[in-house]
Design an enzyme around this catalytic site. Structure first.
Site, PDB file in Angstrom:
ATOM      1  N   THR A 166       0.825  -1.210   0.000  1.00  0.00           N
ATOM      2  CA  THR A 166       0.000   0.000   0.000  1.00  0.00           C
ATOM      3  C   THR A 166       0.853   1.250   0.000  1.00  0.00           C
ATOM      4  OG1 THR A 166      -1.777  -1.162   1.145  1.00  0.00           O
ATOM      5  CG2 THR A 166      -1.814   1.243   1.258  1.00  0.00           C
TER       6      THR A 166
ATOM      7  N   TYR B  41       5.429 -12.294   4.311  1.00  0.00           N
ATOM      8  CA  TYR B  41       4.315 -11.551   3.695  1.00  0.00           C
ATOM      9  C   TYR B  41       3.870 -12.301   2.442  1.00  0.00           C
ATOM     10  CZ  TYR B  41       1.862  -7.392   1.812  1.00  0.00           C
ATOM     11  OH  TYR B  41       0.928  -6.508   1.324  1.00  0.00           O
TER      12      TYR B  41
ATOM     13  N   ILE C 248      -3.793  -6.493   9.549  1.00  0.00           N
ATOM     14  CA  ILE C 248      -3.004  -5.426   8.936  1.00  0.00           C
ATOM     15  C   ILE C 248      -3.822  -4.999   7.727  1.00  0.00           C
ATOM     16  CG2 ILE C 248      -0.803  -4.802   7.870  1.00  0.00           C
ATOM     17  CD1 ILE C 248       0.470  -7.169   9.398  1.00  0.00           C
TER      18      ILE C 248
ATOM     19  N   LYS D 285       1.840 -12.258   7.457  1.00  0.00           N
ATOM     20  CA  LYS D 285       0.660 -11.534   7.009  1.00  0.00           C
ATOM     21  C   LYS D 285       0.107 -12.282   5.808  1.00  0.00           C
ATOM     22  CE  LYS D 285      -1.092  -7.258   4.951  1.00  0.00           C
ATOM     23  NZ  LYS D 285      -0.757  -5.988   4.264  1.00  0.00           N
TER      24      LYS D 285
END
Length: 336
Positions: A57, A153, A229, A182
């Site tokens: 992001t 991730y 998250i 994540k």
């Protein structure tokens, strides 16, 4: 050797990086650290657990390595100056090779980051160039050399649809310097297994969802669930924090029927607003920040080739959903 611990359970926000408008003479869109800090302090005051800086992001792939370090150090400094020393910073890495990944982690630590969120390498994934053995060795070597504790991730949408297997994740969870993951995909079975498997030490390896629309059910999936998250928390942080708090009470068997109903109502509304992010991603999150918080995101929004023009035209279709969520947010703020 100091004990390596996972990040605290809770709600983390993968914040976008703010840029000023394009300077044609320099072919640059400079960092807008004023807007960045305004947003960071808004989130800290709302009570979020931590920030992810320079993640997906955050458009890390659109930034230089020097800009990444500058962004982290500026936000760490702003948090400390305002007394928010407990806000955790996770730094994204977004690099394909081991040496650069470890270098990014070292620079991020020097800038003030607490953990490294290590994105799966993926350039050759669609060409069949990666094996399970290779991915295991890549992550193990990074973790062996990383000066920060590592979270794996797994985000197939930005890694050529590469999804790490359960066997690989279980193996990586045993590494002393890998403290969590994540999961930014909709495979709830993987989340449940990684949060519940007796093969994993859940005190040393926490599972965070990247999808706030699934927080309530995923928090109930097992003792290893650490929280979320999530992008929509960039403008509606209190709602996701409330869902997290209610989910913890439900999982512990201490929630009243009214709290169950509140959790379901909030999760439904939050999931509705998440459809905006599902459709528009990073530029959608930036437009949400502009519309809800009034914080400038610059004329161009993201860094080129991102451009928000088409997103701004579509916001009216989601306005009612955003206004409903804003009502929840305002009530939660008053109730504090």
């Amino acid at each position: 050797m100091a004990t390596i611990t996972p990040p605290p359970d809770g709600v983390y926000v993968p914040v976008p990086t703010f840029f000023r408008s394009l300077d044609q003479s320099a072919y640059k869109q400079p960092l807008d650290l004023t807007a960045q800090t305004e947003h960071t302090l808004f989130l800290a005051e709302a009570g979020i657990t931590g920030l992810v800086l320079c993640g997906s992001t955050g458009e890390a792939v659109h930034m230089t390595l020097g800009e990444r370090a500058e962004l982290i150090s500026s936000q760490k400094r702003a948090l400390l100056e305002k007394g928010f020393d407990k806000v955790v910073i996770l730094a994204g890495t977004a690099s394909q090779n081991i040496e650069e990944t470890v270098s990014v982690i070292a620079e991020s630590k020097a800038a003030g980051a607490d953990y490294a969120l290590v994105l799966t390498p993926s350039y050759f994934a669609s060409a069949g160039g990666y094996s399970e053995e290779g991915m295991r060795a890549w992550y193990t070597t990074v973790a062996d050399s990383s000066p920060l504790p590592v979270l794996v991730y797994n985000y197939p949408a930005v890694t050529n649809n590469l999804q790490l297997s359960l066997g690989l994740m279980k193996h990586l969870s045993k590494h002393h310097n890998i403290v969590g993951c994540k999961l930014s995909h909709g495979n709830m079975s993987h989340h449940l297994i990684l949060s519940s498997s007796p093969e994993i030490d859940h005190n040393g390896f926490r599972v965070f969802t990247g999808l706030g629309q699934q927080l309530l059910p995923l928090m109930l999936s097992g003792p290893g669930s650490g929280g979320a998250i999530d992008g929509s928390a960039a403008y509606f942080p209190r709602t996701l924090l409330r869902i997290f708090a209610l989910a913890k009470k439900i999982a512990a068997g201490r929630a009243s029927p009214a709290e169950w109903s509140e959790a379901q109502e909030l999760q439904c509304a939050y999931s509705e607003v998440e459809e905006w992010v599902v459709k528009h991603g990073t530029v959608g999150i930036k437009e949400g920040i502009k519309q809800v918080l009034g914080i400038s995101v610059g004329q161009d929004g993201g860094r080129l080739p991102f451009c928000e023009t088409h997103v701004r035209r579509e916001y009216d279709r989601f306005r009612n959903i955003f206004e409903t969520m804003q009502d929840f947010e305002n009530k939660l703020k008053r109730d504090i």
